[in-house]
Each structure stands twice: as structure tokens, then as C-alpha cells.
Design an enzyme around this catalytic site. Structure first.
Site, mmCIF file in Angstrom:
data_model
loop_
_atom_site.group_PDB
_atom_site.id
_atom_site.type_symbol
_atom_site.label_atom_id
_atom_site.label_comp_id
_atom_site.label_asym_id
_atom_site.label_seq_id
_atom_site.Cartn_x
_atom_site.Cartn_y
_atom_site.Cartn_z
ATOM 1 N N HIS A 171 0.808 -1.224 0.000
ATOM 2 C CA HIS A 171 0.000 0.000 0.000
ATOM 3 C C HIS A 171 0.835 1.264 0.000
ATOM 4 O O HIS A 171 2.048 1.235 0.222
ATOM 5 C CB HIS A 171 -0.980 0.012 1.182
ATOM 6 C CG HIS A 171 -0.350 0.186 2.540
ATOM 7 N ND1 HIS A 171 -0.182 -0.851 3.426
ATOM 8 C CD2 HIS A 171 0.153 1.283 3.172
ATOM 9 C CE1 HIS A 171 0.386 -0.400 4.537
ATOM 10 N NE2 HIS A 171 0.604 0.896 4.402
ATOM 11 N N GLU A 235 -3.880 3.561 1.628
ATOM 12 C CA GLU A 235 -4.195 3.729 3.041
ATOM 13 C C GLU A 235 -4.408 5.214 3.321
ATOM 14 O O GLU A 235 -3.526 6.039 3.064
ATOM 15 C CB GLU A 235 -3.054 3.216 3.926
ATOM 16 C CG GLU A 235 -3.292 3.463 5.415
ATOM 17 C CD GLU A 235 -2.090 3.133 6.287
ATOM 18 O OE1 GLU A 235 -2.131 3.435 7.491
ATOM 19 O OE2 GLU A 235 -1.088 2.599 5.750
ATOM 20 N N HIS A 262 2.440 11.873 -6.912
ATOM 21 C CA HIS A 262 1.042 11.532 -7.174
ATOM 22 C C HIS A 262 0.823 10.033 -7.023
ATOM 23 O O HIS A 262 1.772 9.258 -6.948
ATOM 24 C CB HIS A 262 0.631 11.960 -8.597
ATOM 25 C CG HIS A 262 1.436 11.314 -9.694
ATOM 26 N ND1 HIS A 262 2.471 11.949 -10.335
ATOM 27 C CD2 HIS A 262 1.375 10.070 -10.265
ATOM 28 C CE1 HIS A 262 2.996 11.145 -11.248
ATOM 29 N NE2 HIS A 262 2.344 9.987 -11.219
ATOM 30 N N GLU A 308 -3.077 10.832 -11.062
ATOM 31 C CA GLU A 308 -2.890 10.708 -12.502
ATOM 32 C C GLU A 308 -3.862 9.665 -13.043
ATOM 33 O O GLU A 308 -4.102 8.634 -12.406
ATOM 34 C CB GLU A 308 -1.448 10.292 -12.817
ATOM 35 C CG GLU A 308 -1.136 10.244 -14.306
ATOM 36 C CD GLU A 308 0.293 9.841 -14.599
ATOM 37 O OE1 GLU A 308 0.749 10.087 -15.729
ATOM 38 O OE2 GLU A 308 0.966 9.281 -13.697
#
Length: 321
Positions: A171, A235, A262, A308
Site C-alpha cells: 500500500h 491507506e 502523485h 494521474e
């Protein structure tokens, strides 16, 4: 033309780096493979895409846009030789926002020992503090890399070996001001599902794990975090009370000083997805039609983090990357 959010993927997380050779070396030591490099000499930057790609990896052999759990390293030419250049890792005041990426491993004690023996630094070792089931390694730029286990750590204490081929890029963590607004955005706009919630009222923070694909199980057969062996989760960390402070905001990593850039979602049909986002009234950093790059768009989430949007090239060919 319709777009199906169930086909979306949390493709990658972008980190700016000072020296790509050192950063690639670190992530390769963690078992990742450089699956794509995009060079942009005219604009004086290169992109390095790293992912787990062993035969047992979740996304083995797939096109880079058809994967989850990629780390994109962005190198702007010359930073490696600039003694004044350094990134902000998102964990220091007043520039907190992005928190960490996380790798889940088979035998956490052996995995941490291997990193330490290789000379890599830690923000938190397994034996530090009260939480003895997680560690935080530091990459060459000081970004935090959380290490968790998808096996019960009591059963791995005496195991001295670890196989990087079993690792997952589990994550990416970002802090959010208002959990209700952020959860609504990522569920209703981005089409993610809440996979796990960890409430910590004593410490006054909650963690929300979101992602695409099937619903997560309530429990793990190993009596561990039920999503620890997943790939490509987001998360959200919410510290109680920030939503009530009108002046409070997190640093998005793109305002100066920079670091994290990003997260990226690949979609089934880029034009249709962007049309849907438009209908939903999202805030745009870059529409598909803006500027010279017509194969990407950037949406802003409630905390001004950049997301993005790219085409999954395995579902519909668009770009030559």
C-alpha cells in the site's frame, strides 16, 4: 461510451528521487524489478517504473499500465550532483502529507535483518516502540518504507531466510484532513472499495485501506492483517479533529519543497473515464485536453493530492509507452 470502475487499477505511486542509481538499487534489493523506463531528455527527466515481477507475483508479465503496486521514481537531471538538493519525505513538519509506501513480506524478522545487514537505515526497527509487528526502513532519499508480514510474526521469529519473490507492494499511505470527504471521493468518484478499517481511538487516529477488485476477507487464515498479502492498496490516515480546523491542510508533495508526486489509476477507457469525472464535478489539475501530453490527466482529491489518470493499454491501446 461507458466506463467501468471495476476495471480500474491503482497503478502506481510516484516519488521524486535525487540519485536514480541508488534508489533503483534499493528497490531492487527489496525484490522489485525495473519493468519500464521512460526517458525524456528534452524535458530533462526520466521515469523508472519498479514492480514485483517474479513468476509468483500478482502482476507477473503484464504491461506496466495493467498492474497495481508499481513505484514510479522520477529523476530530474542534475539533482544527483547537486549538494543542496533533497526531497521532503512527507513526515516532517510543516510538510506532512504523504506518509509511506509499504512492502509485505514472508518472514519479517529475516527481511529486516537482511536490510540492516546491507547497510540500509531504519526509521523504526521491529524492536523499537510498542508496535513490534511493523518496521520502517528508509530508502536513499529518506522516504519511509513500511515492512509488514503476511504471516504471523510469532511463527517466523526463528526463520533466518526470506524470499523477495514472495513480497508485495502492499500500500501507499497519505494523510487526509476529513475522512468522510476522502472516503466519499475515493469510493464514489474513483470507484474504490474499503477493504479494511483500523480504528485507534486511544491514539486518536483511524486507518482506512481502499482498493479495487474483490472484497477483502474479514479474517486471515494466518491470523494476520487480512489484506497484508494484497497488492496496490491506498491507506488513508485520519487524525481525529483535523476536519474541524479551518486552517489545517496537508502538504501534497508538489508544492515546494517537493517529494511525493502523485498516485495513478489506470482505467478501461481514458476519454470515457475523464468524461465521467467531469460529470461528477471533480477538481482538475490537468484535463486530458490541456497541454502537450494528451495521454494523461490529473484529478485533485479533497486534500489536493494529485491523481494521474492513464489508459490501461491491455484493455485499449492508446499510447506507445
Amino acid at each position: 461510451m461507458a466506463t467501468d470502475t471495476s476495471k480500474y487499477k491503482f497503478n502506481h505511486s510516484m516519488l521524486r528521487v535525487k540519485d536514480p542509481k541508488e534508489s533503483v538499487k534499493f528497490y531492487e534489493f527489496l525484490g522489485m524489478k525495473l519493468i519500464r523506463k521512460l526517458e525524456h531528455p528534452d524535458a530533462k527527466f526520466d521515469l523508472y517504473f519498479l514492480a514485483y515481477d517474479s513468476p509468483s507475483a500478482v502482476s507477473h508479465g503484464k504491461h506496466w499500465t495493467d498492474r497495481e503496486g508499481i513505484i514510479e521514481l522520477t529523476h530530474n537531471y542534475g539533482t544527483e550532483s547537486d549538494p543542496e538538493y533533497k526531497i521532503v519525505n512527507g513526515n516532517t513538519e510543516p510538510y506532512r502529507g504523504f506518509g509511506h509506501v509499504c512492502v509485505s513480506v514472508d518472514n519479517i524478522q529475516a527481511a529486516c535483518a537482511r536490510l540492516e545487514e546491507a547497510g540500509y537505515r531504519f526509521q523504526k526497527k521491529l524492536t523499537d516502540g510498542r508496535m513490534r509487528h511493523i518496521a520502517f526502513a528508509l530508502d536513499p532519499d529518506g522516504y519511509w518504507v513500511e515492512i509488514i508480514s503476511f504471516n504471523h510474526i510469532e511463527t517466523t521469529a526463528d526463520i533466518k531466510e526470506t524470499s523477495v519473490e514472495t513480497y508485495r507492494m502492499n500500500h501507499t499511505m497519505i494523510r487526509v484532513k476529513d475522512h468522510e470527504k476522502s472516503l466519499a471521493f475515493y469510493k464514489d468518484i474513483m470507484g474504490m472499495k474499503v477493504k479494511r478499517v483500523s480504528e485507534n481511538p486511544g491514539a486518536k487516529f483511524n486507518l482506512y485501506f481502499l482498493g479495487y477488485g474483490a472484497e477483502a476477507p474479514d479474517t486471515s487464515p494466518n491470523d494476520t492483517n487480512p489484506v497484508a498479502d494484497s497488492e496496490g492498496l491506498l491507506e488513508l490516515t485520519w487524525n481525529y479533529g483535523t476536519e474541524n480546523d479551518a486552517d489545517f491542510k496537508y502538504h501534497n508533495g508538489n508544492d515546494q519543497p517537493q517529494g511525493f508526486g502523485h498516485i495513478c489509476v489506470s482505467v478501461d477507457d481514458l476519454e470515457a473515464a475523464c468524461a465521467r469525472f467531469e460529470e461528477k464535478g471533480v477538481s482538475w489539475k490537468k484535463r486530458l485536453t490541456d497541454g502537450r501530453m494528451k495521454d494523461i490527466a490529473f484529478v485533485l482529491d479533497p486534500d489536493n493530492y494529485w491523481i494521474e489518470i492513464i489508459q490501461n493499454e491491455s484493455l485499449k491501446q492508446r499510447a506507445s509507452w
